[in-house]
Scaffold this active site. Structure first.
Site, PDB file in Angstrom:
ATOM      1  N   MET A  38       0.847  -1.196   0.000  1.00 48.65           N
ATOM      2  CA  MET A  38       0.000   0.000   0.000  1.00 48.65           C
ATOM      3  C   MET A  38       0.886   1.250   0.000  1.00 48.65           C
ATOM      4  O   MET A  38       0.426   2.341   0.360  1.00 48.65           O
ATOM      5  CB  MET A  38      -0.925  -0.004   1.216  1.00 48.65           C
ATOM      6  CG  MET A  38      -1.901  -1.184   1.175  1.00 48.65           C
ATOM      7  SD  MET A  38      -3.438  -0.900   2.065  1.00 48.65           S
ATOM      8  CE  MET A  38      -2.842  -0.654   3.713  1.00 48.65           C
ATOM      9  N   GLY A  39       2.159   1.091  -0.379  1.00 48.42           N
ATOM     10  CA  GLY A  39       3.047   2.243  -0.458  1.00 48.42           C
ATOM     11  C   GLY A  39       3.579   2.651   0.901  1.00 48.42           C
ATOM     12  O   GLY A  39       3.488   1.918   1.879  1.00 48.42           O
ATOM     13  N   HIS A  45       9.441  -3.436   3.674  1.00 51.82           N
ATOM     14  CA  HIS A  45       9.059  -3.639   2.267  1.00 51.82           C
ATOM     15  C   HIS A  45      10.304  -3.908   1.419  1.00 51.82           C
ATOM     16  O   HIS A  45      10.287  -4.747   0.519  1.00 51.82           O
ATOM     17  CB  HIS A  45       8.368  -2.397   1.704  1.00 51.82           C
ATOM     18  CG  HIS A  45       7.058  -2.071   2.331  1.00 51.82           C
ATOM     19  ND1 HIS A  45       6.875  -0.976   3.136  1.00 51.82           N
ATOM     20  CD2 HIS A  45       5.848  -2.685   2.271  1.00 51.82           C
ATOM     21  CE1 HIS A  45       5.625  -0.927   3.534  1.00 51.82           C
ATOM     22  NE2 HIS A  45       4.978  -1.950   3.027  1.00 51.82           N
ATOM     23  N   VAL A 184      11.290  -7.208   9.670  1.00 50.88           N
ATOM     24  CA  VAL A 184      12.460  -6.330   9.788  1.00 50.88           C
ATOM     25  C   VAL A 184      12.188  -5.370  10.944  1.00 50.88           C
ATOM     26  O   VAL A 184      11.080  -4.824  11.061  1.00 50.88           O
ATOM     27  CB  VAL A 184      12.714  -5.552   8.476  1.00 50.88           C
ATOM     28  CG1 VAL A 184      13.891  -4.606   8.626  1.00 50.88           C
ATOM     29  CG2 VAL A 184      12.963  -6.536   7.331  1.00 50.88           C
ATOM     30  N   SER A 193       6.731  -0.739  10.409  1.00 47.07           N
ATOM     31  CA  SER A 193       5.357  -0.668   9.908  1.00 47.07           C
ATOM     32  C   SER A 193       5.106   0.754   9.435  1.00 47.07           C
ATOM     33  O   SER A 193       5.612   1.712  10.040  1.00 47.07           O
ATOM     34  CB  SER A 193       4.381  -1.000  11.048  1.00 47.07           C
ATOM     35  OG  SER A 193       3.079  -0.551  10.701  1.00 47.07           O
ATOM     36  N   SER A 194       4.324   0.883   8.365  1.00 49.73           N
ATOM     37  CA  SER A 194       4.007   2.228   7.869  1.00 49.73           C
ATOM     38  C   SER A 194       3.285   3.030   8.946  1.00 49.73           C
ATOM     39  O   SER A 194       3.342   4.260   8.968  1.00 49.73           O
ATOM     40  CB  SER A 194       3.125   2.143   6.626  1.00 49.73           C
ATOM     41  OG  SER A 194       3.765   1.366   5.649  1.00 49.73           O
TER      42      SER A 194
HETATM   43  O1  PAF Z   1      -0.033  -5.611   3.764  1.00 50.73           O
HETATM   44  C1  PAF Z   1      -0.449  -4.734   2.974  1.00 50.73           C
HETATM   45  O2  PAF Z   1       0.218  -3.744   2.680  1.00 50.73           O
HETATM   46  C2  PAF Z   1      -1.834  -4.881   2.364  1.00 50.73           C
HETATM   47  O3  PAF Z   1      -2.725  -5.475   3.258  1.00 50.73           O
HETATM   48  C3  PAF Z   1      -1.831  -5.624   1.020  1.00 50.73           C
HETATM   49  C4  PAF Z   1      -1.377  -7.073   1.170  1.00 50.73           C
HETATM   50  C5  PAF Z   1      -0.926  -4.915   0.031  1.00 50.73           C
HETATM   51  C6  PAF Z   1      -3.246  -5.651   0.435  1.00 50.73           C
HETATM   52  O4  PAF Z   1      -3.735  -4.364   0.242  1.00 50.73           O
END
Ligand code: PAF
Length: 288
Positions: A38-39, A45, A184, A193-194
């Site tokens: 989700m950016g 990530h 991580v 976490s974002s």
């Molecule tokens: O973990 C996330 O960022 C979201 O839940 C995902 C898997 C991209 C689905 O929108």
């Protein structure tokens, strides 16, 4: 294809364009690694993006803040975004293409078909956020349908989400290999976490209590303790002692089904969820 600064990933905003790129690459015999996000990408990530790059001939990512997985009271409109940073990090990690659809591209009509995974979603995050996992499963099913056969990478921080995706892929015979990647952590153990960005300085200082507690629970299990309550006691104590922390759940579960364990034995996971004001933090460690 859209141009965003001088970054390397090609950005695709339409399903047709992204699908065509992946189809073409598969036709040349290339293995594809897909990282749905989700950016607002962080080093957690980045570890998924790098793993996808290492394992596959072509590594791609998706950035889509999926409205289906947010309840009306949640942070959809304020969900953090930083596209330039995301594309630069994706570039650094070897990502060749980023699919970044609009909500209208993903959901041109109000969606009538959703995917819900029973059982695994009944407890924990599913209990706290009743619509959440149907939203996640639906968007992941859609992204996998768009991408086609691939490896798909998810972080273990959202352990229940990973279990839900694995089960959906298995139940629906999707031609996808789901790869779970380790959590991580920041220098003091806080899982990246974002949503950490929402923590006040005081909450951020208290938040490493989750991992301290999880390590203590894991150490307790390593002594041969079989009682779930005894193993969870130091985790609960660590959270209770953290200023501003409100424990939602602490549990020992079977790693594959997420069924609560009766005794501590074998492949299990300790899960914890804690509220700091409006911010919900999740973490977990493996046992056995
Ligand atoms: O973990 C996330 O960022 C979201 O839940 C995902 C898997 C991209 C689905 O929108």
């Amino acid at each position: 294809m859209a141009a965003y600064g001088s970054t390397m990933p090609e950005v695709h905003e339409t399903i047709a364009e992204f699908r065509a790129v992946l189809d073409q690459s598969r036709a040349q015999g290339q293995a594809i690694g897909l990282v749905p996000t989700m950016g607002y990408l962080h080093q957690g990530h980045a570890s998924l993006l790098r793993q996808a790059t290492v394992d596959n001939d072509l590594a791609v990512a998706t950035i889509f803040v999926n409205p289906l997985q947010f309840a009306a009271t949640e942070d959809l409109s304020t969900y953090p975004r930083d596209l330039d940073h995301d594309l630069a990090l994706a570039d650094e990690c070897g990502i060749a293409h980023v699919f970044m659809p609009t909500v209208a591209e993903m959901y041109p009509e109000p969606i009538l078909t959703t995917v819900s995974v029973a059982g695994i979603t009944a407890r924990f995050e599913g209990a706290a956020r009743p619509e959440h996992f149907a939203g996640v499963a639906t968007v992941v099913a859609k992204l996998l349908a768009i991408a086609g056969p691939c490896r798909a990478y998810f972080g273990e921080k959202d352990f229940q989400q990973l279990a839900v995706v694995r089960r959906m892929v298995a139940d629906l015979s999707m031609p996808v290999q789901v790869v779970g990647c380790p959590i991580v952590r920041d220098h003091d153990g806080l899982a990246l976490s974002s949503r950490n960005v929402y923590l006040s300085p005081g909450q951020r200082a208290a938040a490493p209590a989750l991992y301290r507690g999880l390590r203590a629970a894991s150490a307790m299990a390593a002594t041969g303790e079989r009682s779930v309550d005894a193993v969870l006691a130091p985790l609960r104590a660590a959270v209770v002692a953290a200023p501003g922390a409100v424990l939602d759940y602490a549990a020992v579960v079977q790693a594959d089904t997420l069924e609560p364990a009766a005794t501590v034995v074998g492949e299990q996971r300790v899960l914890v969820a804690v509220g700091f004001g409006a911010t919900r933090l999740l973490d977990n460690v493996g046992l056995g």
